[in-house]
Design a protein around this motif. Structure first.
Motif, mmCIF file in Angstrom:
data_model
loop_
_atom_site.group_PDB
_atom_site.id
_atom_site.type_symbol
_atom_site.label_atom_id
_atom_site.label_comp_id
_atom_site.label_asym_id
_atom_site.label_seq_id
_atom_site.Cartn_x
_atom_site.Cartn_y
_atom_site.Cartn_z
ATOM 1 N N THR A 61 -0.421 1.756 -13.982
ATOM 2 C CA THR A 61 -0.228 1.058 -12.726
ATOM 3 C C THR A 61 0.854 -0.001 -12.888
ATOM 4 O O THR A 61 1.512 -0.110 -13.922
ATOM 5 C CB THR A 61 -1.558 0.429 -12.253
ATOM 6 O OG1 THR A 61 -1.397 -0.120 -10.942
ATOM 7 C CG2 THR A 61 -2.042 -0.649 -13.202
ATOM 8 N N ALA A 62 1.061 -0.807 -11.850
ATOM 9 C CA ALA A 62 1.984 -1.940 -11.888
ATOM 10 C C ALA A 62 1.739 -2.795 -10.651
ATOM 11 O O ALA A 62 1.390 -2.273 -9.586
ATOM 12 C CB ALA A 62 3.443 -1.480 -11.919
ATOM 13 N N ALA A 63 1.947 -4.094 -10.784
ATOM 14 C CA ALA A 63 1.790 -4.987 -9.639
ATOM 15 C C ALA A 63 2.849 -4.717 -8.581
ATOM 16 O O ALA A 63 2.647 -5.026 -7.404
ATOM 17 C CB ALA A 63 1.848 -6.444 -10.093
ATOM 18 N N PHE A 64 3.993 -4.140 -8.982
ATOM 19 C CA PHE A 64 5.033 -3.859 -7.995
ATOM 20 C C PHE A 64 4.861 -2.495 -7.335
ATOM 21 O O PHE A 64 5.733 -2.043 -6.607
ATOM 22 C CB PHE A 64 6.438 -4.005 -8.599
ATOM 23 C CG PHE A 64 6.702 -3.212 -9.859
ATOM 24 C CD1 PHE A 64 7.055 -1.873 -9.797
ATOM 25 C CD2 PHE A 64 6.630 -3.823 -11.088
ATOM 26 C CE1 PHE A 64 7.319 -1.155 -10.944
ATOM 27 C CE2 PHE A 64 6.898 -3.122 -12.258
ATOM 28 C CZ PHE A 64 7.242 -1.774 -12.186
ATOM 29 N N TYR A 65 3.715 -1.851 -7.553
ATOM 30 C CA TYR A 65 3.361 -0.642 -6.804
ATOM 31 C C TYR A 65 2.637 -1.080 -5.534
ATOM 32 O O TYR A 65 1.428 -1.320 -5.543
ATOM 33 C CB TYR A 65 2.445 0.264 -7.617
ATOM 34 C CG TYR A 65 3.074 0.964 -8.793
ATOM 35 C CD1 TYR A 65 4.456 0.992 -8.984
ATOM 36 C CD2 TYR A 65 2.283 1.633 -9.728
ATOM 37 C CE1 TYR A 65 5.023 1.657 -10.065
ATOM 38 C CE2 TYR A 65 2.843 2.300 -10.811
ATOM 39 C CZ TYR A 65 4.207 2.299 -10.969
ATOM 40 O OH TYR A 65 4.754 2.967 -12.048
ATOM 41 N N PHE A 66 3.352 -1.215 -4.458
ATOM 42 C CA PHE A 66 2.722 -1.553 -3.186
ATOM 43 C C PHE A 66 3.538 -0.965 -2.044
ATOM 44 O O PHE A 66 4.713 -0.637 -2.191
ATOM 45 C CB PHE A 66 2.554 -3.068 -3.009
ATOM 46 C CG PHE A 66 3.840 -3.861 -2.976
ATOM 47 C CD1 PHE A 66 4.529 -4.043 -1.787
ATOM 48 C CD2 PHE A 66 4.343 -4.449 -4.124
ATOM 49 C CE1 PHE A 66 5.708 -4.783 -1.748
ATOM 50 C CE2 PHE A 66 5.519 -5.189 -4.098
ATOM 51 C CZ PHE A 66 6.201 -5.353 -2.913
ATOM 52 N N SER A 67 2.894 -0.813 -0.913
ATOM 53 C CA SER A 67 3.539 -0.207 0.258
ATOM 54 C C SER A 67 3.580 -1.210 1.392
ATOM 55 O O SER A 67 3.147 -2.361 1.254
ATOM 56 C CB SER A 67 2.760 1.041 0.686
ATOM 57 O OG SER A 67 1.472 0.661 1.129
ATOM 58 N N ALA A 68 4.100 -0.757 2.515
ATOM 59 C CA ALA A 68 4.155 -1.606 3.699
ATOM 60 C C ALA A 68 2.756 -2.102 4.047
ATOM 61 O O ALA A 68 1.774 -1.370 3.929
ATOM 62 C CB ALA A 68 4.747 -0.817 4.872
ATOM 63 N N GLY A 69 2.690 -3.356 4.466
ATOM 64 C CA GLY A 69 1.401 -3.929 4.825
ATOM 65 C C GLY A 69 0.645 -4.526 3.662
ATOM 66 O O GLY A 69 -0.498 -4.958 3.803
ATOM 67 N N GLY A 70 1.267 -4.513 2.474
ATOM 68 C CA GLY A 70 0.648 -5.156 1.333
ATOM 69 C C GLY A 70 -0.478 -4.379 0.684
ATOM 70 O O GLY A 70 -1.320 -4.963 -0.010
ATOM 71 N N VAL A 71 -0.525 -3.061 0.880
ATOM 72 C CA VAL A 71 -1.510 -2.234 0.181
ATOM 73 C C VAL A 71 -1.021 -2.048 -1.250
ATOM 74 O O VAL A 71 0.067 -1.524 -1.484
ATOM 75 C CB VAL A 71 -1.699 -0.869 0.873
ATOM 76 C CG1 VAL A 71 -2.678 -0.004 0.095
ATOM 77 C CG2 VAL A 71 -2.180 -1.081 2.304
ATOM 78 N N ARG A 72 -1.830 -2.468 -2.221
ATOM 79 C CA ARG A 72 -1.385 -2.544 -3.613
ATOM 80 C C ARG A 72 -2.245 -1.672 -4.521
ATOM 81 O O ARG A 72 -3.468 -1.632 -4.396
ATOM 82 C CB ARG A 72 -1.438 -4.004 -4.102
ATOM 83 C CG ARG A 72 -0.515 -4.910 -3.309
ATOM 84 C CD ARG A 72 -0.624 -6.369 -3.719
ATOM 85 N NE ARG A 72 0.291 -7.177 -2.912
ATOM 86 C CZ ARG A 72 1.564 -7.389 -3.216
ATOM 87 N NH1 ARG A 72 2.062 -6.881 -4.340
ATOM 88 N NH2 ARG A 72 2.348 -8.107 -2.425
ATOM 89 N N ALA A 73 -1.565 -1.015 -5.459
ATOM 90 C CA ALA A 73 -2.266 -0.133 -6.390
ATOM 91 C C ALA A 73 -3.319 -0.880 -7.181
ATOM 92 O O ALA A 73 -4.446 -0.390 -7.369
ATOM 93 C CB ALA A 73 -1.270 0.534 -7.324
ATOM 94 N N ASN A 74 -2.996 -2.075 -7.678
ATOM 95 C CA ASN A 74 -3.957 -2.817 -8.497
ATOM 96 C C ASN A 74 -5.211 -3.194 -7.707
ATOM 97 O O ASN A 74 -6.321 -3.164 -8.239
ATOM 98 C CB ASN A 74 -3.304 -4.081 -9.065
ATOM 99 C CG ASN A 74 -2.385 -3.783 -10.234
ATOM 100 O OD1 ASN A 74 -2.304 -2.653 -10.705
ATOM 101 N ND2 ASN A 74 -1.687 -4.805 -10.712
ATOM 102 N N ASP A 75 -5.037 -3.530 -6.440
ATOM 103 C CA ASP A 75 -6.192 -3.858 -5.610
ATOM 104 C C ASP A 75 -7.074 -2.631 -5.407
ATOM 105 O O ASP A 75 -8.310 -2.717 -5.444
ATOM 106 C CB ASP A 75 -5.738 -4.392 -4.251
ATOM 107 C CG ASP A 75 -5.076 -5.754 -4.338
ATOM 108 O OD1 ASP A 75 -5.279 -6.449 -5.351
ATOM 109 O OD2 ASP A 75 -4.342 -6.119 -3.396
ATOM 110 N N ILE A 76 -6.439 -1.485 -5.186
ATOM 111 C CA ILE A 76 -7.199 -0.247 -4.992
ATOM 112 C C ILE A 76 -8.006 0.078 -6.240
ATOM 113 O O ILE A 76 -9.192 0.415 -6.171
ATOM 114 C CB ILE A 76 -6.254 0.911 -4.631
ATOM 115 C CG1 ILE A 76 -5.636 0.685 -3.244
ATOM 116 C CG2 ILE A 76 -6.990 2.258 -4.672
ATOM 117 C CD1 ILE A 76 -4.500 1.640 -2.919
ATOM 118 N N LEU A 77 -7.362 -0.034 -7.408
ATOM 119 C CA LEU A 77 -8.049 0.286 -8.652
ATOM 120 C C LEU A 77 -9.225 -0.657 -8.898
ATOM 121 O O LEU A 77 -10.311 -0.221 -9.309
ATOM 122 C CB LEU A 77 -7.065 0.217 -9.815
ATOM 123 C CG LEU A 77 -5.956 1.279 -9.827
ATOM 124 C CD1 LEU A 77 -4.979 0.996 -10.959
ATOM 125 C CD2 LEU A 77 -6.542 2.681 -9.951
#
Length: 290
Positions: A61-77
């Motif tokens: 993962t990475a903290a800079f993996y995010f999309s529009a609207g602030g959906v973030r990979a780290n938060d999902i995990l």
């Protein structure tokens, strides 16, 4: 190109101490495509949980993996998997600076790297990170620039106990050597796959040194077309898809290769994880040689 035993090595000892499966999971697509619309965090969390159920106990993962609207990979995990199951390892990357508009605007200096590591710890709710890569060159190709000061900053964080293992990403052989002169390198994450074999020599260097080689764009990505005739022919032999053969090729290419195919689709996830059951022959590997 050297060939490896087919299907015999299912794990790799990262840094000599952390055993990880050689078929893991990449989280980049969970938030949605870079620069594109966000995916449902709830649906993406289902994919993350299923990946772990299927044995993908190494997540990238990475903290800079995010999309529009602030959906973030780290938060999902974190929401999907915390408290994390026994045996799960999480790798992250630091280096590129991406603003809230999604633009890559620079590369972190040593002080900013410390802040980035602490952000990953907070977002993932961890006391220490299993593996942290220094990603150089933002998201484009390696620029070959010296990385010593920045890698040394991560080495200090390892000494403080915030990082267990260090890696480098998007690097040349010379940059890997520079990093290894500062601190042990457990993994290299570079663009590499059956359709983009330019890093063959570096793969062999890593294998000889006991360093994991973790490809990105292993399924083609911007590296080539999965409609390649040789790839299609091998896929037909095995009753598999081109994606599956691309994953299996990396696993057969070297026992140091750890694959991290990413997806936000349950169907594609199941397909990717089934790739571990494909045993490519010497004839297959010769046909797929660059």
């Amino acid at each position: 190109m050297s060939s490896a035993p087919r299907g015999t090595d299912t794990t790799f000892a990262l840094g000599g101490t952390l055993t990880v499966p050689r078929l893991g999971f990449g989280a980049m697509q969970l938030p949605g495509p870079v620069g594109g619309p966000a995916r449902s965090p709830v649906e993406s969390a289902v994919v993350a949980r299923r990946a772990v159920e299927l044995g993908a106990l190494h997540i990238d993962t990475a903290a800079f993996y995010f999309s529009a609207g602030g959906v973030r990979a780290n938060d999902i995990l974190r929401r999907a998997l915390h408290p994390y199951p026994e045996g799960l390892s999480i790798a992250t990357k630091v280096g590129p600076i991406r603003n809230e508009d999604g633009e890559m605007v620079g590369e972190a200096d040593p002080g900013q790297l410390r802040a980035a590591v602490r952000q990953n710890l907070k977002d993932l709710d961890l006391d220490a990170l299993d593996l942290v890569y220094l990603r150089v060159g933002r998201l484009s190709g390696s620029n070959g620039a010296p990385l010593g000061d920045r890698f040394a900053a991560l080495a200090r964080l390892r000494d403080e106990g915030l990082i267990r293992h260090l890696g480098v990403s998007n690097v040349t052989g010379a940059q890997l050597a520079e990093a290894r002169a500062i601190a042990p390198v457990a993994a290299v994450q570079n663009r590499y796959g059956v359709l983009d074999q330019d890093d063959d020599a570096l793969v062999d260097t890593c294998a000889a040194a006991g360093i994991a080689f973790v490809p990105f764009f292993a399924l083609g990505g911007s590296g080539g077309s999965l409609s390649d005739a040789a790839l299609r022919k091998v896929a037909e032999r095995h009753g598999a898809t081109a994606h599956q053969v691309a994953i299996a090729w990396g696993l057969a290419r070297s026992p140091a290769v750890v694959q991290i195919p990413g997806t936000a689709s349950l169907a594609h996830l199941e397909e990717n994880m089934a790739s571990a059951r494909i045993s490519l022959t010497e004839e297959d590997m010769a046909l797929l040689a660059a």
